[in-house]
Design a protein around this motif. Structure first.
Motif, PDB file in Angstrom:
ATOM      1  N   CYS A  50       0.835  -1.202   0.000  1.00  0.00           N
ATOM      2  CA  CYS A  50       0.000   0.000   0.000  1.00  0.00           C
ATOM      3  C   CYS A  50       0.869   1.250   0.000  1.00  0.00           C
ATOM      4  O   CYS A  50       1.895   1.308   0.669  1.00  0.00           O
ATOM      5  N   CYS A  65      -4.581   1.416   0.120  1.00  0.00           N
ATOM      6  CA  CYS A  65      -5.720   0.534  -0.128  1.00  0.00           C
ATOM      7  C   CYS A  65      -6.349   0.123   1.200  1.00  0.00           C
ATOM      8  O   CYS A  65      -5.640  -0.104   2.184  1.00  0.00           O
ATOM      9  N   CYS A  69      -5.278  -4.501   1.378  1.00  0.00           N
ATOM     10  CA  CYS A  69      -5.663  -5.588   0.467  1.00  0.00           C
ATOM     11  C   CYS A  69      -5.660  -6.933   1.178  1.00  0.00           C
ATOM     12  O   CYS A  69      -5.421  -7.974   0.560  1.00  0.00           O
ATOM     13  N   THR A  74      -2.090  -6.387  -4.243  1.00  0.00           N
ATOM     14  CA  THR A  74      -1.238  -5.203  -4.290  1.00  0.00           C
ATOM     15  C   THR A  74      -2.107  -3.982  -4.557  1.00  0.00           C
ATOM     16  O   THR A  74      -3.190  -4.089  -5.123  1.00  0.00           O
ATOM     17  N   CYS A  75      -1.613  -2.840  -4.155  1.00  0.00           N
ATOM     18  CA  CYS A  75      -2.345  -1.591  -4.270  1.00  0.00           C
ATOM     19  C   CYS A  75      -1.987  -0.901  -5.589  1.00  0.00           C
ATOM     20  O   CYS A  75      -0.816  -0.705  -5.890  1.00  0.00           O
ATOM     21  N   CYS A  81      -7.291  -2.348  -4.898  1.00  0.00           N
ATOM     22  CA  CYS A  81      -6.555  -3.603  -4.742  1.00  0.00           C
ATOM     23  C   CYS A  81      -6.564  -4.404  -6.027  1.00  0.00           C
ATOM     24  O   CYS A  81      -7.589  -4.521  -6.692  1.00  0.00           O
ATOM     25  N   CYS A  83      -6.028  -8.127  -6.758  1.00  0.00           N
ATOM     26  CA  CYS A  83      -5.985  -9.335  -5.928  1.00  0.00           C
ATOM     27  C   CYS A  83      -5.091 -10.427  -6.514  1.00  0.00           C
ATOM     28  O   CYS A  83      -5.005 -10.591  -7.728  1.00  0.00           O
ATOM     29  N   THR A  91     -11.269  -5.666  -1.097  1.00  0.00           N
ATOM     30  CA  THR A  91     -10.069  -5.709  -0.255  1.00  0.00           C
ATOM     31  C   THR A  91      -9.354  -7.055  -0.352  1.00  0.00           C
ATOM     32  O   THR A  91      -8.517  -7.377   0.485  1.00  0.00           O
ATOM     33  N   CYS A  92      -9.676  -7.848  -1.390  1.00  0.00           N
ATOM     34  CA  CYS A  92      -9.057  -9.170  -1.611  1.00  0.00           C
ATOM     35  C   CYS A  92      -9.233 -10.090  -0.408  1.00  0.00           C
ATOM     36  O   CYS A  92      -8.405 -10.956  -0.138  1.00  0.00           O
TER      37      CYS A  92
END
Length: 179
Positions: A50, A65, A69, A74-75, A81, A83, A91-92
């Motif tokens: 993030c 994020c 996440c 990853t952001c 996010c 995923c 938010t995965c």
């Protein structure tokens, strides 16, 4: 310490590679700028935490994020996010292995759905690109039992073409999909 500078470029010591000799030549992972010290290099791709984005995690986003996440993505530069495989959600935080995964050609005529009665519902997970799969859909909003479930969910804008979670509800003997 992994090489010497000669005429403005690095000459790497044995076992190191890259513009700044930060890459391990014995590793299969070669990421740009070694992910700028901010991310993890996995299969030749930087996975940024993030607050960082870009191919080399060298762009400060200022956008963190939500929930980092969940540690499963990853952001992006926009603060969204991206995923990792088998995870989805904003938010995965949802692991697809915990869901009833179906394929793009599944419809209600399959034996596993014959046990559903009027008013029953079940959560299902559709893979990506089901809009390109063969088969038809019959209806709008409420679909006939021989309609492709995932294709109908995309048609109704319940899930994106990238796939996702839906709740299928049997209604008056006809399946319907809702988010």
């Amino acid at each position: 310490g992994n090489g010497i500078c000669v005429d403005g470029s690095c000459k790497c010591s044995k076992g190191f590679t890259g513009e700044s000799c930060m890459g391990n030549a014995n590793s299969l992972n070669f990421c740009p700028l070694n992910c700028s010290g901010h991310g993890l290099c996995i299969e030749n791709e930087c996975h940024c935490p993030c607050g960082f984005a870009g191919d080399a995690c060298d762009v400060t986003t200022g956008n963190a994020c939500e929930n980092s996440c969940s540690g499963h993505g990853t952001c992006s530069e926009s603060g969204n996010c991206k995923c990792s495989q088998n995870f989805f959600g904003t938010t995965c935080g949802i692991w697809t292995s915990n869901l009833n995964k179906i394929d793009c050609i599944t419809d209600l005529t399959e034996s596993s759905f014959k046990l559903l009665s009027n008013g029953d519902s079940v959560e299902l997970f559709c893979p990506q690109n089901c809009h390109l799969a063969g088969g038809s859909i019959f209806g709008t909003g409420i679909y006939a039992e021989n309609s492709r479930i995932c294709k109908a969910a995309i048609h109704s804008n319940i899930i994106p073409v990238s796939g996702g979670l839906l709740t299928l509800r049997v209604q008056s003997g006809v399946g319907s999909t809702n988010s």
